[in-house]
Scaffold this motif. Structure first.
Motif, PDB file in Angstrom:
ATOM      1  N   UNK A   7     -17.684 -22.527 -22.994  1.00 31.55           N
ATOM      2  CA  UNK A   7     -18.779 -21.646 -22.587  1.00 31.55           C
ATOM      3  C   UNK A   7     -19.599 -21.244 -23.799  1.00 31.55           C
ATOM      4  N   UNK A   8     -20.923 -21.288 -23.648  1.00 34.20           N
ATOM      5  CA  UNK A   8     -21.831 -21.027 -24.766  1.00 34.20           C
ATOM      6  C   UNK A   8     -22.828 -19.950 -24.354  1.00 34.20           C
ATOM      7  N   UNK A   9     -22.991 -18.925 -25.191  1.00 30.31           N
ATOM      8  CA  UNK A   9     -23.902 -17.822 -24.888  1.00 30.31           C
ATOM      9  C   UNK A   9     -24.599 -17.364 -26.166  1.00 30.31           C
ATOM     10  N   UNK A  10     -25.929 -17.217 -26.098  1.00 33.06           N
ATOM     11  CA  UNK A  10     -26.718 -16.887 -27.284  1.00 33.06           C
ATOM     12  C   UNK A  10     -26.587 -15.422 -27.695  1.00 33.06           C
ATOM     13  N   UNK A  11     -26.447 -14.520 -26.731  1.00 35.26           N
ATOM     14  CA  UNK A  11     -26.382 -13.096 -27.051  1.00 35.26           C
ATOM     15  C   UNK A  11     -24.978 -12.729 -27.522  1.00 35.26           C
ATOM     16  N   UNK A  12     -24.896 -12.059 -28.656  1.00 36.33           N
ATOM     17  CA  UNK A  12     -23.603 -11.788 -29.284  1.00 36.33           C
ATOM     18  C   UNK A  12     -22.702 -10.919 -28.427  1.00 36.33           C
ATOM     19  N   UNK A  13     -23.241  -9.831 -27.880  1.00 35.41           N
ATOM     20  CA  UNK A  13     -22.434  -8.928 -27.066  1.00 35.41           C
ATOM     21  C   UNK A  13     -21.991  -9.620 -25.782  1.00 35.41           C
ATOM     22  N   UNK A  14     -22.914 -10.318 -25.126  1.00 39.66           N
ATOM     23  CA  UNK A  14     -22.577 -10.997 -23.874  1.00 39.66           C
ATOM     24  C   UNK A  14     -21.525 -12.070 -24.110  1.00 39.66           C
ATOM     25  N   UNK A  15     -21.629 -12.786 -25.242  1.00 36.96           N
ATOM     26  CA  UNK A  15     -20.619 -13.801 -25.569  1.00 36.96           C
ATOM     27  C   UNK A  15     -19.251 -13.162 -25.745  1.00 36.96           C
ATOM     28  N   UNK A  16     -19.209 -11.990 -26.358  1.00 36.16           N
ATOM     29  CA  UNK A  16     -17.932 -11.297 -26.541  1.00 36.16           C
ATOM     30  C   UNK A  16     -17.334 -10.883 -25.198  1.00 36.16           C
ATOM     31  N   UNK A  17     -18.179 -10.445 -24.279  1.00 37.79           N
ATOM     32  CA  UNK A  17     -17.687 -10.082 -22.951  1.00 37.79           C
ATOM     33  C   UNK A  17     -17.170 -11.316 -22.219  1.00 37.79           C
ATOM     34  N   UNK A  18     -17.890 -12.439 -22.342  1.00 37.54           N
ATOM     35  CA  UNK A  18     -17.422 -13.675 -21.711  1.00 37.54           C
ATOM     36  C   UNK A  18     -16.065 -14.082 -22.258  1.00 37.54           C
ATOM     37  N   UNK A  19     -15.887 -13.946 -23.580  1.00 41.74           N
ATOM     38  CA  UNK A  19     -14.602 -14.287 -24.198  1.00 41.74           C
ATOM     39  C   UNK A  19     -13.485 -13.403 -23.644  1.00 41.74           C
ATOM     40  N   UNK A  20     -13.760 -12.135 -23.467  1.00 42.37           N
ATOM     41  CA  UNK A  20     -12.772 -11.227 -22.888  1.00 42.37           C
ATOM     42  C   UNK A  20     -12.441 -11.650 -21.453  1.00 42.37           C
ATOM     43  N   UNK A  21     -13.479 -11.953 -20.665  1.00 45.19           N
ATOM     44  CA  UNK A  21     -13.268 -12.301 -19.257  1.00 45.19           C
ATOM     45  C   UNK A  21     -12.507 -13.610 -19.093  1.00 45.19           C
ATOM     46  N   UNK A  22     -12.668 -14.517 -20.045  1.00 49.63           N
ATOM     47  CA  UNK A  22     -12.020 -15.823 -19.963  1.00 49.63           C
ATOM     48  C   UNK A  22     -10.695 -15.883 -20.727  1.00 49.63           C
ATOM     49  N   UNK A  23     -10.335 -14.793 -21.403  1.00 50.39           N
ATOM     50  CA  UNK A  23      -9.137 -14.791 -22.252  1.00 50.39           C
ATOM     51  C   UNK A  23      -7.856 -15.206 -21.520  1.00 50.39           C
ATOM     52  N   UNK A  24      -7.672 -14.859 -20.237  1.00 50.04           N
ATOM     53  CA  UNK A  24      -6.426 -15.256 -19.575  1.00 50.04           C
ATOM     54  C   UNK A  24      -6.199 -16.768 -19.515  1.00 50.04           C
ATOM     55  N   UNK A  25      -7.252 -17.565 -19.693  1.00 49.84           N
ATOM     56  CA  UNK A  25      -7.112 -19.012 -19.609  1.00 49.84           C
ATOM     57  C   UNK A  25      -6.801 -19.658 -20.958  1.00 49.84           C
ATOM     58  N   UNK A  26      -6.716 -18.848 -22.000  1.00 48.79           N
ATOM     59  CA  UNK A  26      -6.320 -19.350 -23.309  1.00 48.79           C
ATOM     60  C   UNK A  26      -7.263 -20.417 -23.847  1.00 48.79           C
ATOM     61  N   UNK A  27      -6.690 -21.460 -24.461  1.00 42.27           N
ATOM     62  CA  UNK A  27      -7.487 -22.490 -25.128  1.00 42.27           C
ATOM     63  C   UNK A  27      -8.260 -23.377 -24.170  1.00 42.27           C
ATOM     64  N   UNK A  28      -7.981 -23.311 -22.882  1.00 49.91           N
ATOM     65  CA  UNK A  28      -8.722 -24.146 -21.934  1.00 49.91           C
ATOM     66  C   UNK A  28     -10.091 -23.571 -21.599  1.00 49.91           C
ATOM     67  N   UNK A  29     -10.369 -22.357 -22.061  1.00 48.45           N
ATOM     68  CA  UNK A  29     -11.679 -21.743 -21.831  1.00 48.45           C
ATOM     69  C   UNK A  29     -12.130 -21.074 -23.117  1.00 48.45           C
ATOM     70  N   UNK A  30     -12.940 -21.780 -23.880  1.00 51.74           N
ATOM     71  CA  UNK A  30     -13.411 -21.295 -25.178  1.00 51.74           C
ATOM     72  C   UNK A  30     -14.844 -20.804 -25.060  1.00 51.74           C
TER      73      UNK A  30
END
Length: 396
Positions: free
Chosen positions: A125-148
């Motif tokens: 997953x790729x996101x230009x906005x820094x804060x939004x990218x951090x939120x996406x990383x948090x939301x996808x964290x349960x999937x570990x390395x399969x969702x970067x």
């Protein structure tokens, strides 16, 4: 959400505080929780983040269900995100095409990436906005390395040869709260022309607004419009392996009862105009946008009530997932005072007002009708036979 608020929230203390905060919905709830948390000695940034997230989580249940209780959002990100039922539908398209790895370019808070990861796909997953990218990383964290997640521009990512692409170009001005819609596809981020270039080279799905100028749809793409619970929310253009052979137009209707799809190679020819019958059918927005009204009309033994009007009518007691069906009670005079008198005589105090092809503001009309009584009905206002038509009906 500002970076200072995110930094305060993304700590064990901040996340525990958020999980312990009761649902926040109204302005009174906000004031109560802000007062309580500030009195407990929490910093302004943390209080703002916790109260804001609690309120957004409440709103997000409509899109993400129980999963919303462990997600983080921005207001704009939530509004623009794909609901989980739809993102799962998109993910199945990749999986069924044999594509195991997906680049979600412009992932926002991660709505579509969640659907893909949930089906076992590898997601970048790729996101230009820094804060939004951090939120996406948090939301996808349960999937570990399969969702970067990468904080980067969509057009800066080097993709592997077997990677499919999901593109959701930003169609609003930048921001995490109030944004405005962009009308020029060359102002999208990334631009629509760049997205189309990617789609020529790779199996790609491009999420766009349902009102996109149809002349912009590339030759050979499959155009799929999607309606969810009565609202037509998006158009997806599918390319290469993701475009199904022989299908150029598709209309999807998602309800609590499941997913229903109508497909065709080209726009469907319309049926002839029909005189008002015992039933009126209103096609779903996805059917209208896909120009498949004619196919629906034939399945219902119906025809349009007037040229260019997306109401179908007929006498057959039929319906389908692709329409809302109304049983005609009677035709009323079109004068507002006479409509009001007729509704009072019938004791109708609850009235659904729908219109097509007439310049009427339902909210203003409702005020003028002064509704009262225990009964309910639907009023359909439209054009037919060269004039206006007011149809009193009941939903089937």
């Amino acid at each position: 959400m500002e970076m200072s608020e995110l930094t305060a929230l993304l700590t064990p203390e901040g996340l525990r505080l958020l999980d312990a905060t009761p649902p926040v919905e109204s302005a009174a709830d906000v004031a109560r929780e802000v007062t309580r948390l500030r009195a407990a000695g929490h910093s302004p940034d943390l209080v703002s983040a916790v109260v804001g997230q609690s309120r957004l989580r409440r709103r997000a249940r409509a899109k993400f269900g129980d999963l919303a209780a462990r997600m983080l959002f921005t207001r704009a990100g939530l509004e623009q995100s794909t609901r989980l039922s739809v993102s799962t539908l998109h993910a199945r398209r990749f999986r069924d095409a044999g594509i195991a790895s997906v680049a979600d370019l412009g992932c926002g808070i991660g709505g579509d990436a969640l659907g893909a990861a949930g089906l076992g796909l590898d997601v970048h997953a790729v996101e230009a906005d820094e804060v939004t990218a951090a939120l996406a990383a948090f939301n996808l964290a349960p999937f570990g390395e399969t969702a970067r997640v990468s904080n980067a521009l969509a057009d800066s990512i080097d993709l592997g040869p077997e990677v499919g692409v999901w593109l959701d170009p930003a169609r609003r001005t930048a921001g995490r709260t109030e944004t405005t819609r962009l009308s020029d596809p060359d102002e999208y981020s990334p631009t629509l022309s760049w997205a189309f270039e990617v789609a020529e080279r790779r199996a790609t799905g491009i999420k766009l607004g349902p009102g996109l100028d149809r002349d912009l749809i590339p030759v050979g793409a499959e155009a799929q419009w999607i309606t969810v619970d009565g609202s037509t929310i998006e158009l997806v253009l599918w390319s290469r392996e993701l475009a199904r052979p022989g299908i150029g137009r598709a209309a999807v209707v998602l309800t609590d009862g499941g997913a229903h799809e109508l497909t065709a190679e080209h726009d469907a020819p319309d049926e002839d105009v029909s005189a008002l019958g015992a039933f009126v059918h209103e096609p779903a927005g996805s059917v209208i946008r896909a120009r498949l009204i004619g196919d629906v009309a034939r399945s219902l033994q119906a025809g349009p009530i007037a040229p260019g009007i997306a109401y179908l009518t007929g006498d057959a007691a039929l319906t389908s997932p692709f329409v809302s069906t109304f049983r005609v009670r009677e035709v009323l005079p079109t004068d507002t005072k006479k409509i009001a008198r007729a509704l009072r005589e019938r004791g109708i105090g609850t009235l659904e007002i729908k219109k097509r092809g007439v310049d009427v503001d339902p909210a203003v009309l409702r005020t003028r009708l002064r509704l009262q009584g225990p009964e309910s009905a639907t009023l359909l206002l439209t054009r037919a036979g060269g004039g206006r038509l007011a149809i009193l009906a009941d939903r089937v």
